[in-house]
Design an enzyme around this catalytic site. Sequence first.
Site, PDB file in Angstrom:
ATOM      1  N   ASN A   9      20.620 117.542  32.287  1.00 37.53           N
ATOM      2  CA  ASN A   9      20.307 116.553  31.254  1.00 37.53           C
ATOM      3  C   ASN A   9      18.787 116.461  31.180  1.00 37.53           C
ATOM      4  OD1 ASN A   9      19.907 114.345  29.647  1.00 37.53           O
ATOM      5  ND2 ASN A   9      20.855 112.857  31.040  1.00 37.53           N
ATOM      6  N   LYS A  11      16.948 114.925  29.147  1.00 36.82           N
ATOM      7  CA  LYS A  11      16.438 113.630  28.652  1.00 36.82           C
ATOM      8  C   LYS A  11      15.347 113.879  27.609  1.00 36.82           C
ATOM      9  CE  LYS A  11      18.039 111.489  32.867  1.00 36.82           C
ATOM     10  NZ  LYS A  11      17.921 110.447  33.880  1.00 36.82           N
ATOM     11  N   HIS A  98      25.694 107.176  29.007  1.00 41.54           N
ATOM     12  CA  HIS A  98      24.670 107.253  30.054  1.00 41.54           C
ATOM     13  C   HIS A  98      24.072 105.861  30.270  1.00 41.54           C
ATOM     14  CE1 HIS A  98      21.125 108.382  32.318  1.00 41.54           C
ATOM     15  NE2 HIS A  98      21.705 109.551  32.536  1.00 41.54           N
ATOM     16  N   GLU A 100      21.160 104.960  30.767  1.00 43.80           N
ATOM     17  CA  GLU A 100      19.929 104.707  30.002  1.00 43.80           C
ATOM     18  C   GLU A 100      20.265 104.259  28.587  1.00 43.80           C
ATOM     19  OE1 GLU A 100      18.087 108.476  30.880  1.00 43.80           O
ATOM     20  OE2 GLU A 100      17.849 107.833  32.959  1.00 43.80           O
ATOM     21  N   GLU A 170      27.364 108.145  38.036  1.00 41.25           N
ATOM     22  CA  GLU A 170      25.915 108.101  38.231  1.00 41.25           C
ATOM     23  C   GLU A 170      25.501 106.685  38.639  1.00 41.25           C
ATOM     24  OE1 GLU A 170      23.896 111.549  35.843  1.00 41.25           O
ATOM     25  OE2 GLU A 170      23.838 109.715  34.682  1.00 41.25           O
ATOM     26  N   GLY A 176      16.721 109.054  39.044  1.00 40.04           N
ATOM     27  CA  GLY A 176      15.267 109.167  38.935  1.00 40.04           C
ATOM     28  C   GLY A 176      14.502 108.455  40.040  1.00 40.04           C
ATOM     29  N   SER A 215      19.453 111.881  41.348  1.00 40.03           N
ATOM     30  CA  SER A 215      18.536 112.520  42.295  1.00 40.03           C
ATOM     31  C   SER A 215      19.136 113.727  43.017  1.00 40.03           C
ATOM     32  CB  SER A 215      18.002 111.495  43.300  1.00 40.03           C
ATOM     33  OG  SER A 215      17.263 110.489  42.632  1.00 40.03           O
TER      34      SER A 215
END
Length: 253
Positions: A9, A11, A98, A100, A170, A176, A215
């Site tokens: 991904n 991003k 996701h 985010e 996730e 991250g 990560s």
Amino acid sequence: MRHKLVVGNWKMHGDRDLINRLVEGIIDGRPQISETVEIGICPTYLHIEQVAKLLLAANLKIRMGAQNVYCEEKGAYTGEVSAPMLAQLGVSLVIVGHSERRELFAESDALIAEKFKAIQANNMTPILCIGESLEQREQGITEEIVLAQLDAVIREAGIDVFNNAVIAYEPIWAIGTGKTATPDQAQEVHRIIREYLADQDTEVAAAIKILYGGSVKSGNARELFDQADIDGSLVGGASLEAAEFISICKSAD
Ligand code: 13P
């Protein structure tokens, strides 16, 4: 036997040069990875066509993915992209839900379920992301949170839709941050997800791929992939470097 799937991904990263280099590096590395390991890459909407052309020319088993989609087919939705548009570019995997997008763009469970259905209606495979925040984990409500996120789609679309779907667990606190869930922590949640699905349909539960994301890098991928219910990974930062991404994919052999 479930084969592994590793998806990058990207991003909101990359310019045309970086994308060219990255895709070329992945194409060069693909033959080193077993054919049974599926690989997917999800650039921005803007770079899908560029990537698709490179993949087509290479004629290797690498799936084209997208990071998002809108649920309507067409119309006055300024700035949005529909599932038929993605399908026409050769996209076969689409990330949905996701964290985010849930957090930064206030996507609701209801919208995510609509997007999920639009992806499948256009013969693509949704990668449904679910996961808890650090606060929720500390409160001991991880199971409740991830199952509620899963249930929002099952309620709206039924259990059968998971015949053609991937789930990505996730944990938000691992995205991250460099703070990966331990293999045991990840396996525990993956097991809970699979058992929840098995209560409704044992065949769906046995076949569905559940990816871990947060990560993941070459140094920790193998021990995660060794867990019984971890079927691969959705990789963020580490997928922006071809050699590192290829090395993660090799760990899935
Ligand atoms: P990182 O691998 O950068 O933690 O990101 C994970 C992720 O969000 C993939 O969708």
